[in-house]
Write a protein that holds these residues in place. Sequence first.
Motif, short mmCIF file in Angstrom:
data_model
loop_
_atom_site.label_atom_id
_atom_site.label_comp_id
_atom_site.label_asym_id
_atom_site.label_seq_id
_atom_site.Cartn_x
_atom_site.Cartn_y
_atom_site.Cartn_z
N GLU A 298 14.17 -13.63 -43.20
CA GLU A 298 13.16 -13.74 -44.25
C GLU A 298 13.65 -14.75 -45.26
O GLU A 298 14.87 -14.87 -45.49
CB GLU A 298 12.93 -12.39 -44.92
CG GLU A 298 12.36 -11.33 -43.98
CD GLU A 298 12.21 -9.98 -44.68
OE1 GLU A 298 12.68 -9.88 -45.83
OE2 GLU A 298 11.65 -9.05 -44.07
N THR A 299 12.74 -15.47 -45.87
CA THR A 299 13.12 -16.46 -46.87
C THR A 299 13.24 -15.79 -48.23
O THR A 299 12.33 -15.09 -48.68
CB THR A 299 12.08 -17.59 -46.93
OG1 THR A 299 11.98 -18.21 -45.64
CG2 THR A 299 12.50 -18.64 -47.95
N ASP A 300 14.38 -16.02 -48.86
CA ASP A 300 14.65 -15.43 -50.18
C ASP A 300 14.61 -16.54 -51.22
O ASP A 300 15.51 -17.39 -51.26
CB ASP A 300 16.03 -14.76 -50.15
CG ASP A 300 16.37 -14.09 -51.48
OD1 ASP A 300 15.42 -13.79 -52.24
OD2 ASP A 300 17.57 -13.88 -51.75
N PRO A 301 13.59 -16.57 -52.07
CA PRO A 301 13.49 -17.64 -53.09
C PRO A 301 14.67 -17.55 -54.07
O PRO A 301 15.07 -16.47 -54.50
CB PRO A 301 12.16 -17.35 -53.79
CG PRO A 301 11.41 -16.46 -52.85
CD PRO A 301 12.43 -15.66 -52.13
N ARG A 302 15.22 -18.69 -54.44
CA ARG A 302 16.33 -18.75 -55.39
C ARG A 302 15.94 -19.68 -56.54
O ARG A 302 15.55 -20.83 -56.31
CB ARG A 302 17.59 -19.28 -54.70
CG ARG A 302 18.02 -18.49 -53.46
CD ARG A 302 18.56 -17.13 -53.82
NE ARG A 302 18.84 -16.30 -52.67
CZ ARG A 302 20.03 -16.25 -52.05
NH1 ARG A 302 21.02 -17.01 -52.45
NH2 ARG A 302 20.19 -15.44 -51.02
N ASP A 303 16.05 -19.18 -57.76
CA ASP A 303 15.72 -19.99 -58.94
C ASP A 303 16.70 -21.15 -59.08
O ASP A 303 17.91 -20.94 -59.14
CB ASP A 303 15.76 -19.13 -60.20
CG ASP A 303 14.64 -18.10 -60.24
OD1 ASP A 303 13.61 -18.33 -59.56
OD2 ASP A 303 14.81 -17.07 -60.93
N GLY A 304 16.16 -22.35 -59.14
CA GLY A 304 16.99 -23.53 -59.37
C GLY A 304 17.86 -23.92 -58.20
O GLY A 304 18.68 -24.83 -58.31
N ARG A 305 17.72 -23.23 -57.07
CA ARG A 305 18.51 -23.55 -55.88
C ARG A 305 17.60 -23.51 -54.67
O ARG A 305 16.51 -22.92 -54.72
CB ARG A 305 19.64 -22.54 -55.71
CG ARG A 305 20.73 -22.60 -56.76
CD ARG A 305 21.79 -21.54 -56.46
NE ARG A 305 21.24 -20.19 -56.55
CZ ARG A 305 21.82 -19.12 -56.04
NH1 ARG A 305 22.94 -19.25 -55.33
NH2 ARG A 305 21.28 -17.91 -56.19
#
Length: 214
Positions: free
Chosen positions: A57-64
């Motif tokens: 699953e894709t895990d969104p990362r802030d600023g990365r």
Amino acid sequence: MKFDHVLLGLLAIHPRSGWDLKQWLAGEGQFVRSNAHQSQIYRLLNRMAEQGWVAFETDPRDGRPDAKVYRLTGAGRAELVTEARSPYRPTSRFQDPDFMARFYFTGLVAPDRLIDLIDTELAYRRRQVATMRGRDRSVAFAEGVPEADAHRVRLLRELTHQYGASAVDAWLDWLERTRRLLGDALPDPVPAADPDPDPAAEARPAPIEGDSAR
């Protein structure tokens, strides 16, 4: 133990990203598997996803960049259990991390096979010691390079032997203590799901290779 199965074993504990796997291998995992390049881990994860052993699953990362978090599928679990129950063949070098990988992940998914795994390793190392401990360690010089002082070379050889002997003895001691500790805490062994096609194969002593057990 193939690197694929090491990664499956880690994902059997909890989902991880490729970066998480790399970090574990670089730290605690150095005694289970030699460190690997990040690109190799990602290649294997992609291949295992194609084989249906893992999903992500894709895990969104802030600023990365977003991270793919991988988890084991039913097919991946079945593959790991099959590997854990397959016959263990010790390598000639007792320092090889293959045993620790098998030990760790067999204990995770097939604990009833642990005692057999330890007994196989113990028997092989004891045969190595019996064969190699008293070997002739004399050094014969014939047209050696000028820097190879005979006395120094013999001393270095003996010191190397002493280190190897003490390391093997410590390894045997750990195996024996571990067997005693686990002996009463594990389920009784059951036959492997995929037995050796030759029933006598496991009973035959494994060949002694090299002189790594001193």
